[in-house]
Design a protein around this motif. Structure first.
Motif, mmCIF file in Angstrom:
data_model
loop_
_atom_site.group_PDB
_atom_site.id
_atom_site.type_symbol
_atom_site.label_atom_id
_atom_site.label_comp_id
_atom_site.label_asym_id
_atom_site.label_seq_id
_atom_site.Cartn_x
_atom_site.Cartn_y
_atom_site.Cartn_z
ATOM 1 N N VAL A 39 0.833 -1.210 0.000
ATOM 2 C CA VAL A 39 0.000 0.000 0.000
ATOM 3 C C VAL A 39 0.860 1.249 0.000
ATOM 4 O O VAL A 39 0.587 2.219 -0.712
ATOM 5 C CB VAL A 39 -0.938 0.027 1.232
ATOM 6 C CG1 VAL A 39 -1.702 1.339 1.288
ATOM 7 C CG2 VAL A 39 -1.887 -1.147 1.180
ATOM 8 N N LEU A 44 -0.090 7.618 0.195
ATOM 9 C CA LEU A 44 -1.139 7.706 1.221
ATOM 10 C C LEU A 44 -0.957 8.983 2.038
ATOM 11 O O LEU A 44 0.182 9.412 2.271
ATOM 12 C CB LEU A 44 -1.060 6.509 2.178
ATOM 13 C CG LEU A 44 -1.439 5.151 1.627
ATOM 14 C CD1 LEU A 44 -1.240 4.106 2.690
ATOM 15 C CD2 LEU A 44 -2.882 5.144 1.162
ATOM 16 N N THR A 45 -2.085 9.529 2.449
ATOM 17 C CA THR A 45 -1.994 10.691 3.357
ATOM 18 C C THR A 45 -1.628 10.150 4.748
ATOM 19 O O THR A 45 -1.880 8.971 5.035
ATOM 20 C CB THR A 45 -3.343 11.428 3.446
ATOM 21 O OG1 THR A 45 -4.279 10.565 4.048
ATOM 22 C CG2 THR A 45 -3.811 11.891 2.091
ATOM 23 N N GLU A 47 -3.145 10.551 7.549
ATOM 24 C CA GLU A 47 -4.345 10.048 8.237
ATOM 25 C C GLU A 47 -4.655 8.620 7.788
ATOM 26 O O GLU A 47 -5.009 7.756 8.573
ATOM 27 C CB GLU A 47 -5.576 10.919 7.934
ATOM 28 C CG GLU A 47 -5.538 12.307 8.540
ATOM 29 C CD GLU A 47 -4.726 13.269 7.703
ATOM 30 O OE1 GLU A 47 -4.421 12.946 6.527
ATOM 31 O OE2 GLU A 47 -4.340 14.341 8.230
ATOM 32 N N GLN A 48 -4.471 8.410 6.458
ATOM 33 C CA GLN A 48 -4.755 7.068 5.932
ATOM 34 C C GLN A 48 -3.770 6.050 6.521
ATOM 35 O O GLN A 48 -4.145 4.936 6.860
ATOM 36 C CB GLN A 48 -4.663 7.079 4.401
ATOM 37 C CG GLN A 48 -5.880 7.762 3.754
ATOM 38 C CD GLN A 48 -5.675 8.002 2.272
ATOM 39 O OE1 GLN A 48 -4.561 8.315 1.823
ATOM 40 N NE2 GLN A 48 -6.750 7.858 1.500
ATOM 41 N N VAL A 49 -2.552 6.468 6.655
ATOM 42 C CA VAL A 49 -1.551 5.538 7.225
ATOM 43 C C VAL A 49 -1.982 5.139 8.622
ATOM 44 O O VAL A 49 -1.935 3.971 9.007
ATOM 45 C CB VAL A 49 -0.146 6.198 7.254
ATOM 46 C CG1 VAL A 49 0.830 5.337 8.043
ATOM 47 C CG2 VAL A 49 0.353 6.407 5.843
ATOM 48 N N ILE A 51 -5.002 5.001 9.883
ATOM 49 C CA ILE A 51 -6.136 4.067 9.811
ATOM 50 C C ILE A 51 -5.636 2.657 9.488
ATOM 51 O O ILE A 51 -6.021 1.680 10.124
ATOM 52 C CB ILE A 51 -7.159 4.529 8.751
ATOM 53 C CG1 ILE A 51 -7.825 5.833 9.253
ATOM 54 C CG2 ILE A 51 -8.216 3.465 8.474
ATOM 55 C CD1 ILE A 51 -8.753 6.460 8.256
ATOM 56 N N TYR A 52 -4.722 2.617 8.539
ATOM 57 C CA TYR A 52 -4.207 1.279 8.165
ATOM 58 C C TYR A 52 -3.425 0.646 9.315
ATOM 59 O O TYR A 52 -3.472 -0.548 9.530
ATOM 60 C CB TYR A 52 -3.334 1.378 6.916
ATOM 61 C CG TYR A 52 -4.164 1.572 5.646
ATOM 62 C CD1 TYR A 52 -5.214 0.671 5.349
ATOM 63 C CD2 TYR A 52 -3.911 2.613 4.759
ATOM 64 C CE1 TYR A 52 -5.984 0.854 4.215
ATOM 65 C CE2 TYR A 52 -4.673 2.786 3.625
ATOM 66 C CZ TYR A 52 -5.715 1.904 3.351
ATOM 67 O OH TYR A 52 -6.475 2.075 2.242
ATOM 68 N N ILE A 58 -8.529 -3.712 7.113
ATOM 69 C CA ILE A 58 -9.034 -2.974 5.950
ATOM 70 C C ILE A 58 -8.196 -3.272 4.702
ATOM 71 O O ILE A 58 -8.685 -3.274 3.579
ATOM 72 C CB ILE A 58 -9.057 -1.466 6.253
ATOM 73 C CG1 ILE A 58 -10.170 -1.204 7.277
ATOM 74 C CG2 ILE A 58 -9.269 -0.611 5.004
ATOM 75 C CD1 ILE A 58 -10.305 0.210 7.691
ATOM 76 N N LEU A 59 -6.935 -3.580 4.950
ATOM 77 C CA LEU A 59 -6.039 -3.821 3.831
ATOM 78 C C LEU A 59 -6.431 -5.056 3.013
ATOM 79 O O LEU A 59 -6.063 -5.207 1.854
ATOM 80 C CB LEU A 59 -4.601 -3.991 4.347
ATOM 81 C CG LEU A 59 -3.951 -2.709 4.927
ATOM 82 C CD1 LEU A 59 -2.612 -3.048 5.554
ATOM 83 C CD2 LEU A 59 -3.797 -1.664 3.864
ATOM 84 N N LYS A 63 -11.541 -2.816 -3.254
ATOM 85 C CA LYS A 63 -12.197 -1.516 -3.398
ATOM 86 C C LYS A 63 -13.719 -1.674 -3.321
ATOM 87 O O LYS A 63 -14.421 -0.915 -2.658
ATOM 88 C CB LYS A 63 -11.792 -0.892 -4.743
ATOM 89 C CG LYS A 63 -12.263 0.534 -4.905
ATOM 90 C CD LYS A 63 -11.752 1.114 -6.190
ATOM 91 C CE LYS A 63 -12.403 2.479 -6.370
ATOM 92 N NZ LYS A 63 -12.809 2.683 -7.741
ATOM 93 N N LEU A 66 -14.923 -2.362 0.105
ATOM 94 C CA LEU A 66 -14.921 -1.131 0.910
ATOM 95 C C LEU A 66 -16.122 -0.256 0.562
ATOM 96 O O LEU A 66 -16.756 0.335 1.426
ATOM 97 C CB LEU A 66 -13.634 -0.333 0.696
ATOM 98 C CG LEU A 66 -12.383 -0.944 1.321
ATOM 99 C CD1 LEU A 66 -11.131 -0.196 0.890
ATOM 100 C CD2 LEU A 66 -12.492 -0.911 2.846
#
Ligand SMILES: CC[C@@H](C(=O)O)C(=O)SCCNC(=O)CCNC(=O)[C@H](O)C(C)(C)COP(=O)(O)OP(=O)(O)OC[C@H]1O[C@@H](n2cnc3c(N)ncnc32)[C@H](O)[C@@H]1OP(=O)(O)O
Length: 523
Positions: A39, A44-45, A47-49, A51-52, A58-59, A63, A66
């Protein structure tokens, strides 16, 4: 859900129950390593990092998955609750809820018992209050009862008994003379009554001559002698009263009248606190009018017109007190007054301007502390007058400066000055001329107030320091302290020593050498 753990055991035995909650599992590093690297290859932003990192599950989602999750609440909930960390958190929440419920139930189950206990404590407290007031009443009764049997009251009763039998025999004699009583009746009863009269009279003589018995009438006899006055201002300064000897034409020499007034003031001050015969602090209550508004903890003793006291008023002495018998009466009253003064729960300071001579010097020793002006002189002139101190000042001087120094001071009649007094530990404060009372007040303020600023700075007790952040000391505590200190003097040994001083004085006062010396004294 984990079960409540066994009761925690401490050294002092079991304590309260506690629950151990599971820690949330750490993120799966393998999963994270494997998938995040792919990923992260994409951009990635931050914030996204996060979350992951927190939810690596989620990974694994495509798509489409999701998108389903976002559009379908049921789907989202089902996925959300399948996440290991969320399942764990929910489990912990349930455990906590059950735990809280259990302790709430337990507390509620004890409510009745607690209420009963509270009621019981309340009842006990009420009973204690009642008991305490009963004890106070009984103590009052006891004090009154003891008062009725005090030597002076007994002596007064005995004296009135003497008077009664005298009057009765007189009445009987007049009845006989007027023919109302037969001769044999008269002789019989008259002899009996006269016998009672003589017995009572003999007892009065024995009691009166017993050393150390202070008869109330002594104060009244002395009250008639001379002029001047002793005044007391209970509101001189916060917590401090001012006692002033006023006989300025004679350097505040003490007349009989002033001795009686001094004793009256001590009577009143004794009532500012009530404490039982054991000096029990529980009963230290502020009760007296004199004290109501000022919560006295200290007293300054001084003389009018910038001089302290030139001792016994020699004009009065020459006319009325220059016999051994009267000298003893004066000594009894002054010893008693000054002893009781010292036992008051008030810290006393003698503010000595000018002269303190003879009995004046004895008065100075009756105070806890001495503030003396640069030019003042304190002299024990008794030996020069062929006598020794008779107001308890000999004993008190020995206690303050020690036997050897007391011998020098009283034996030579040399003056104690501000400087040598300080070295001897006799003087506590030296003041500029005319400033003694002020300085004594400042000195006492250290007991009335305490200052936080002063404490922090390790202050020296000057008024300046006290003014900032000053707080009022506990009146009861300061009085309690003084009671404790003065208790050391309230012993049989101490009183026997005073009695010895009184007897020695009585054997010298009014003798030829003393009379000659007093008559020669300039006045
Ligand atoms: C058991 C009690 C016994 C004891 O324990 O020792 C005694 O207390 S006996 C009394 C001891 N006292 C004295 O001997 C003091 C004698 N007086 C003096 O030495 C001086 O008067 C003085 C106090 C040092 C002051 O001297 P000075 O400044 O020079 O003034 P005067 O001497 O002129 O005094 C003014 C005025 O005051 C009269 N006076 C002073 N002391 C007494 C006193 N104790 N009793 C009565 N009167 C006193 C003094 O006679 C002067 O009066 P007038 O002459 O009418 O102006």
């Amino acid at each position: 859900m984990s079960q409540p753990q066994e009761e925690n055991k401490s050294e002092n035995g079991p304590t309260t129950q506690s629950y151990e909650f599971r820690q949330p599992p750490p993120p799966n590093p393998q999963l994270y390593d494997r998938q995040i690297s792919t990923v992260l290859a994409t951009t990635l932003t931050p914030e996204q990092v996060v979350i992951y990192e927190e939810f690596p599950e989620i990974l694994t989602k495509s798509k489409e998955d999701l998108e389903d999750l976002l559009s379908n609440d049921v789907c989202f909930d089902s996925f959300f609750e399948s996440i290991e960390r969320i399942r764990h958190t929910l489990a912990v929440r349930d455990e906590m809820r059950v735990g809280n419920e259990t302790s709430a139930k337990e507390t509620l189950s004890q409510e009745n018992e607690l209420n009963q206990l509270r009621q019981h404590v309340q009842e006990q407290e009420n009973a204690l209050i009642k008991l305490n007031s009963t004890i106070q009443e009984k103590l009052k009764l006891q004090q009154n009862a003891l008062q009725r049997f005090s030597p002076s009251v007994l002596l007064t009763k005995l004296k009135s008994g003497v008077q009664q039998s005298d009057e009765l025999s007189e009445q009987m004699a007049s009845s006989f003379l007027s023919g109302e009583l037969e001769t044999d009746q008269f002789i019989k009863h008259f002899r009996e009554i006269r016998k009672v009269f003589h017995l009572r009279n003999a007892k009065v003589e024995i009691v009166k001559n017993k050393p150390g018995i202070l008869d109330d009438s002594i104060r009244e006899e002395l009250r008639k002698l001379g002029h001047g006055s002793v005044t007391f201002d209970p509101k001189y300064s916060r917590g401090i009263g001012l006692l002033t000897l006023q006989n300025p034409e004679r350097h505040n020499a003490l007349s009989g009248k002033m001795m009686a007034e001094l004793s009256d003031i001590v009577d009143k001050l004794e009532n500012i606190v009530k404490f039982d015969t054991n000096g029990n602090l529980n009963n230290v209550n502020i009760v007296n009018e004199l004290d109501k508004e000022n919560n006295l903890i200290g007293i300054i003793v001084t003389g009018s017109r910038n001089t302290f006291c030139s001792g016994l008023d020699l004009s009065v002495a020459k006319d009325h007190i220059l016999t051994p018998e009267n000298g003893k009466k004066m000594s009894l009253l002054m010893q008693d007054t000054l002893f009781r003064f010292g036992q008051l729960p008030l810290i006393s300071v003698a503010a000595v301007e000018g002269h303190a001579l003879g009995g004046g010097a004895e008065l100075v020793t009756a105070c806890d502390f001495r503030c003396i002006s640069e030019t003042s002189k304190i002299r024990f002139v008794q030996v020069k007058m062929s006598v020794i101190p008779g107001w308890g000042g000999g004993k008190r001087l020995i206690d303050i400066v020690g036997g050897v120094n007391a011998l020098k001071i009283m034996g030579t009649s040399d003056p104690i000055t501000a400087q040598n007094g300080l070295e001897l530990g006799f003087v506590d404060v030296i003041a500029p001329h005319g400033e003694c009372v002020n300085r004594a007040r400042e000195f006492l303020n250290r007991y009335v107030y305490f200052s936080e600023r002063d404490e922090r700075k390790g202050g020296n007790g000057n008024d300046d320091n006290i003014n900032e952040n000053k707080k009022i000391n506990s009146v009861k505590a300061v009085r309690g302290l003084k009671l404790l200190i003065s208790r050391t003097k309230n012993s049989e040994e101490y009183k026997n020593f005073l009695l010895y001083e009184h007897e020695l004085f009585g054997s010298l006062w009014g003798q030829k050498e003393n009379v000659d010396a007093v008559l020669k004294t300039r006045k």
